[in-house]
Every structure is written in C-alpha cells, then in structure tokens.
Design a protein around this motif. Structure first.
Motif, PDB file in Angstrom:
ATOM      1  N   ASN A  13       0.824  -1.217   0.000  1.00  0.00           N
ATOM      2  CA  ASN A  13       0.000   0.000   0.000  1.00  0.00           C
ATOM      3  C   ASN A  13       0.853   1.260   0.000  1.00  0.00           C
ATOM      4  N   ILE A  14       1.933   1.227   0.735  1.00  0.00           N
ATOM      5  CA  ILE A  14       2.830   2.389   0.780  1.00  0.00           C
ATOM      6  C   ILE A  14       3.553   2.534  -0.553  1.00  0.00           C
ATOM      7  N   ILE A  15       4.013   1.425  -1.120  1.00  0.00           N
ATOM      8  CA  ILE A  15       4.674   1.463  -2.428  1.00  0.00           C
ATOM      9  C   ILE A  15       3.749   2.090  -3.462  1.00  0.00           C
ATOM     10  N   GLU A  16       2.515   1.637  -3.491  1.00  0.00           N
ATOM     11  CA  GLU A  16       1.552   2.133  -4.478  1.00  0.00           C
ATOM     12  C   GLU A  16       1.272   3.621  -4.295  1.00  0.00           C
ATOM     13  N   ALA A  17       1.023   4.035  -3.060  1.00  0.00           N
ATOM     14  CA  ALA A  17       0.697   5.440  -2.804  1.00  0.00           C
ATOM     15  C   ALA A  17       1.875   6.356  -3.130  1.00  0.00           C
ATOM     16  N   VAL A  18       3.052   6.019  -2.629  1.00  0.00           N
ATOM     17  CA  VAL A  18       4.229   6.858  -2.847  1.00  0.00           C
ATOM     18  C   VAL A  18       4.571   6.916  -4.338  1.00  0.00           C
ATOM     19  N   SER A  19       4.495   5.774  -5.012  1.00  0.00           N
ATOM     20  CA  SER A  19       4.775   5.744  -6.453  1.00  0.00           C
ATOM     21  C   SER A  19       3.814   6.644  -7.211  1.00  0.00           C
ATOM     22  N   PHE A  30      11.088   4.005  -9.112  1.00  0.00           N
ATOM     23  CA  PHE A  30      11.427   2.591  -9.138  1.00  0.00           C
ATOM     24  C   PHE A  30      11.178   2.042  -7.739  1.00  0.00           C
ATOM     25  N   THR A  31      10.796   0.785  -7.647  1.00  0.00           N
ATOM     26  CA  THR A  31      10.516   0.202  -6.337  1.00  0.00           C
ATOM     27  C   THR A  31      11.275  -1.109  -6.167  1.00  0.00           C
ATOM     28  N   HIS A  32      11.505  -1.424  -4.906  1.00  0.00           N
ATOM     29  CA  HIS A  32      12.153  -2.669  -4.523  1.00  0.00           C
ATOM     30  C   HIS A  32      11.588  -3.037  -3.163  1.00  0.00           C
ATOM     31  N   SER A  33      11.374  -4.322  -2.887  1.00  0.00           N
ATOM     32  CA  SER A  33      10.628  -4.666  -1.676  1.00  0.00           C
ATOM     33  C   SER A  33      11.362  -5.528  -0.654  1.00  0.00           C
ATOM     34  N   ASN A  34      12.674  -5.681  -0.742  1.00  0.00           N
ATOM     35  CA  ASN A  34      13.367  -6.441   0.301  1.00  0.00           C
ATOM     36  C   ASN A  34      14.765  -5.888   0.535  1.00  0.00           C
ATOM     37  N   GLY A  35      15.313  -6.281   1.672  1.00  0.00           N
ATOM     38  CA  GLY A  35      16.639  -5.816   2.026  1.00  0.00           C
ATOM     39  C   GLY A  35      17.760  -6.685   1.515  1.00  0.00           C
ATOM     40  N   ASN A 109       0.532  12.281   2.270  1.00  0.00           N
ATOM     41  CA  ASN A 109       1.170  12.459   0.958  1.00  0.00           C
ATOM     42  C   ASN A 109       1.908  13.784   0.917  1.00  0.00           C
ATOM     43  N   ALA A 110       1.299  14.815   1.461  1.00  0.00           N
ATOM     44  CA  ALA A 110       1.920  16.142   1.450  1.00  0.00           C
ATOM     45  C   ALA A 110       3.234  16.140   2.234  1.00  0.00           C
TER      46      ALA A 110
END
Length: 122
Positions: A13-19, A30-35, A109-110
């Motif tokens: 959800n955070i990835i989608e909103a921020v993107s 660009f996104t990535h989801s693990n360390g 978001n702001a």
C-alpha cells in the motif's frame, strides 16, 4: 529529464501510494521490496534520491544505509528513512548511519512530497 527515486519498502500500500504521487510530481519512480539485494537495486537504478524503510525482510534499512555510506558512489545520496516505529533510538541509529531525513509512518502524501522536494533541492 525526470529525477529518479528508488523506494525500498515492503508494504504494497505504501509502495503504491508513494509511487503514484511522486510520479504525478514528475519523478521517475522505481521500487524494490526487500533488504536482501537492495544495494544491487540502488546500483542498477542509480537514483537521485532513496526512500528506505527501516524494517525490511532480509536486511534492515540501517544496515543497507551503512553499506551505502561506506561506498563513495553513494555517500552523498539523499536518503529519506521511513519507519513504523517512532522510537528516539531508531531515529538516532538512522541518523548515525547517514539518513538525510527520518519520517514516521503513517505520514500524509503532502508530508512525504515536501520531504522529497526538500532533499532533492540543489
């Protein structure tokens, strides 16, 4: 040319909103989801800014940030560290590792857009 941001975050959800709102602001996201291989993602994407979650599967954001800061290529990369935990110890650890800015979830978001713009300013 659009500025490039890499979001390393494991919450969809955070990835989608921020993107969504950063791309609307003109960023190439660009996104990535693990360390585990986040350092490889940074090298591959060569971002102008990194948004990094503190708690990730595989490796913590602080561990990743320490490795980035020890590499001359990334020592000046602006890094916005995100965390669901707002403990002062977490903030101090992130700052000691080299975080440019620290933000606690949930955020608006702001708020994140303002932080990104501030970090990207020349």
């Amino acid at each position: 040319m659009a500025k490039r941001v890499l979001v390393v975050e494991d919450e969809p959800n955070i990835i989608e909103a921020v993107s969504f709102f950063l791309s609307r602001d003109g960023w190439e996201v660009f996104t990535h989801s693990n360390g585990h291989d986040a350092l490889d993602a940074v090298t591959h994407r060569n971002p102008d800014l990194l948004i990094l979650d503190l708690m990730l599967p595989g490796r913590s954001g602080v561990e990743i940030l320490r490795d980035l800061r020890s590499d001359a290529r990334w020592e000046n990369l602006p890094v916005l560290m995100l965390t669901a935990r707002g403990h002062s110890r977490d903030r101090a650890e992130a700052e000691a590792a080299g975080a440019s800015k620290f933000m606690t979830k949930p955020f608006s978001n702001a708020e994140i857009l303002e932080a990104v713009r501030e970090l990207a300013a020349p």
